[in-house]
Design an enzyme around this catalytic site. Sequence first.
Site, short mmCIF file in Angstrom:
data_model
loop_
_atom_site.label_atom_id
_atom_site.label_comp_id
_atom_site.label_asym_id
_atom_site.label_seq_id
_atom_site.Cartn_x
_atom_site.Cartn_y
_atom_site.Cartn_z
N ARG A 234 0.84 -1.22 0.00
CA ARG A 234 0.00 0.00 0.00
C ARG A 234 0.87 1.25 0.00
O ARG A 234 0.59 2.24 0.69
CB ARG A 234 -0.96 0.03 1.20
CG ARG A 234 -1.90 -1.13 1.28
CD ARG A 234 -2.87 -1.17 0.09
NE ARG A 234 -3.70 -2.35 0.18
CZ ARG A 234 -3.37 -3.53 -0.36
NH1 ARG A 234 -2.25 -3.66 -1.06
NH2 ARG A 234 -4.16 -4.56 -0.22
N GLU B 254 -4.38 3.78 6.28
CA GLU B 254 -4.22 3.50 4.85
C GLU B 254 -4.88 4.62 4.05
O GLU B 254 -4.38 5.05 3.02
CB GLU B 254 -4.87 2.16 4.49
CG GLU B 254 -4.79 1.84 3.01
CD GLU B 254 -5.41 0.50 2.64
OE1 GLU B 254 -5.19 -0.50 3.33
OE2 GLU B 254 -6.15 0.48 1.63
N SER C 17 -10.55 -0.29 3.80
CA SER C 17 -9.73 -0.45 5.01
C SER C 17 -9.19 0.90 5.44
O SER C 17 -8.49 1.56 4.67
CB SER C 17 -8.54 -1.38 4.72
OG SER C 17 -9.01 -2.63 4.31
C1 LIG Z 1 -15.43 -0.20 -0.32
C2 LIG Z 1 -13.97 0.02 -0.60
C3 LIG Z 1 -13.13 -1.06 -0.79
C4 LIG Z 1 -11.77 -0.88 -1.06
N1 LIG Z 1 -10.99 -1.98 -1.25
C5 LIG Z 1 -9.68 -1.83 -1.55
C6 LIG Z 1 -8.85 -2.97 -1.79
O1 LIG Z 1 -9.32 -4.11 -1.77
N2 LIG Z 1 -7.55 -2.76 -2.06
C7 LIG Z 1 -7.02 -1.50 -2.12
O2 LIG Z 1 -5.80 -1.39 -2.39
N3 LIG Z 1 -7.78 -0.41 -1.92
C8 LIG Z 1 -9.09 -0.54 -1.64
N4 LIG Z 1 -9.86 0.57 -1.41
C9 LIG Z 1 -9.26 1.91 -1.46
C10 LIG Z 1 -9.42 2.58 -2.86
O3 LIG Z 1 -10.35 1.89 -3.63
C11 LIG Z 1 -8.09 2.65 -3.60
O4 LIG Z 1 -7.10 3.26 -2.83
C12 LIG Z 1 -8.22 3.42 -4.93
O5 LIG Z 1 -7.06 3.26 -5.70
C13 LIG Z 1 -8.49 4.91 -4.72
O6 LIG Z 1 -8.81 5.47 -5.97
P1 LIG Z 1 -9.45 6.91 -6.07
O7 LIG Z 1 -9.51 7.28 -7.50
O8 LIG Z 1 -10.74 6.94 -5.34
O9 LIG Z 1 -8.35 7.79 -5.33
P2 LIG Z 1 -8.58 8.99 -4.31
O10 LIG Z 1 -9.20 8.45 -3.06
O11 LIG Z 1 -9.25 10.11 -4.98
O12 LIG Z 1 -7.06 9.38 -4.01
C14 LIG Z 1 -6.23 8.47 -3.34
C15 LIG Z 1 -4.79 8.96 -3.43
O13 LIG Z 1 -4.35 8.94 -4.78
C16 LIG Z 1 -3.94 10.22 -5.21
N5 LIG Z 1 -4.34 10.34 -6.61
C17 LIG Z 1 -5.55 10.04 -7.15
N6 LIG Z 1 -5.52 10.19 -8.49
C18 LIG Z 1 -4.26 10.61 -8.80
C19 LIG Z 1 -3.59 10.95 -10.02
N7 LIG Z 1 -4.20 10.89 -11.21
N8 LIG Z 1 -2.30 11.37 -9.96
C20 LIG Z 1 -1.65 11.43 -8.77
N9 LIG Z 1 -2.22 11.12 -7.59
C21 LIG Z 1 -3.51 10.71 -7.61
C22 LIG Z 1 -4.63 11.18 -4.28
O14 LIG Z 1 -3.92 12.42 -4.18
C23 LIG Z 1 -4.61 10.40 -2.98
O15 LIG Z 1 -3.33 10.54 -2.39
C24 LIG Z 1 -11.24 0.42 -1.13
C25 LIG Z 1 -12.09 1.53 -0.97
C26 LIG Z 1 -13.43 1.33 -0.70
C27 LIG Z 1 -14.33 2.52 -0.54
#
Ligand SMILES: Cc1cc2nc3c(=O)[nH]c(=O)nc-3n(C[C@H](O)[C@H](O)[C@H](O)COP(=O)(O)OP(=O)(O)OC[C@H]3O[C@@H](n4cnc5c(N)ncnc54)[C@H](O)[C@@H]3O)c2cc1C
Length: 350
Positions: free
Chosen positions: A165, A338, A239
Amino acid sequence: MPLSIVRNAELKSLNTFGVAASAASLITLEHESQLAELRAALADGPAPFVLGAGSNVLFTAEVPGTVLRVRLRGVRIVSDDAHGVVVEAAAGEDWDALVRWSLEQHCYGLENLALIPGTAGAAPIQNIGAYGVELSDVFESLDAIDLDSGVTATMSVADCAFGYRDSVFKRTGAGRWLVLRVRLRLARRAQLRLEHGDIGLALSAAGIASPTPADVAAAVRRVRRAKLPDPAQLGNAGSFFKNPIVSTAQAQRLLAGNPGVPNYPAVLDGAAARKLSAAWLIESCGWKGARDGDAGVDTRHALVLVNHGQATGAQLLGLAARIRDSVEERFGVRLEAEAVLLPRPPDWER
Ligand SMILES: Cc1cc2nc3c(=O)[nH]c(=O)nc-3n(C[C@H](O)[C@H](O)[C@H](O)COP(=O)(O)OP(=O)(O)OC[C@H]3O[C@@H](n4cnc5c(N)ncnc54)[C@H](O)[C@@H]3O)c2cc1C
């Protein structure tokens, strides 16, 4: 198309916790042709917070600066040869839609990562992972623009320095790099990863003895739906805490008094270590299903903090701090978030 810039923007609909917060300004990037205008708009201010689908973020208070929402779109196959298929997705593409699309194209490797919320561009930031597979297993390269210098770089697996992570992006400070597109190396011949017990059980329950990649993705979806709350129904960010990695010596001491702690091989500072189940530690402290007003811990999964309706970011953070402190007091292990905390309070590590 000119860049969309909104002052005093509401963020409630832009985070899966569904907490109310506002940003001094919200810029939405829809197309790469807007990058020059974007850099001009950011020129005199501090680095923005880059936002994908907001599924790994807790807005702990009002955001004083700029939130940069990435909505770049496009998916294509870049190459297809004996070494595999390289698929390229623009940063704003929905991750799970990409998983579905890749399966439709008979490109395999993403099955176990089905139904993870968020965008393709965010996937490398914390090296998303589930059911024995991490993004780094299929990662080829990405293109990102350094918002300070305006230079676009192509980064390899080594450049991204992926960890559990974790990646170089989490260490170099938010807002410097904007990921524009991600490339994944997938396979025409599936190599299914079924060793995670839950997947095997879900396949057996469905009477599937010789699964296809689509069967595995469907099994992963069923397992996830049974275990994790749907953010559309109950606000959450998956998480909230990472599974802590401790030295072998610390793990042995802990296990001597608590033989039930689930633990797995890991690496810490280059040495063999153990990864502990944060959910087990939290549940053992009695937090599963706990509730403080609208801030709570999920009843099915102790790692997931939930917003029962009107919880604020500060309330969820307060609950998280109490959980962290009680686990540290009882087990001597300090949990790290996380989820990305914005703004980051001083007593929370990166
Ligand atoms: C129900 C649920 C289940 C989940 N299960 C998992 C799992 O099984 N495994 C797992 O690893 N994660 C899981 N997650 C967490 C999440 O899905 C991941 O971390 C996902 O990659 C976040 O994507 P996002 O576009 O929503 O990012 P955001 O939440 O918008 O941003 C997350 C981070 O990424 C950065 N970021 C986003 N886009 C960019 C970009 N284009 N360039 C640079 N930085 C960027 C942001 O600044 C921030 O630091 C879960 C979340 C939920 C709600």
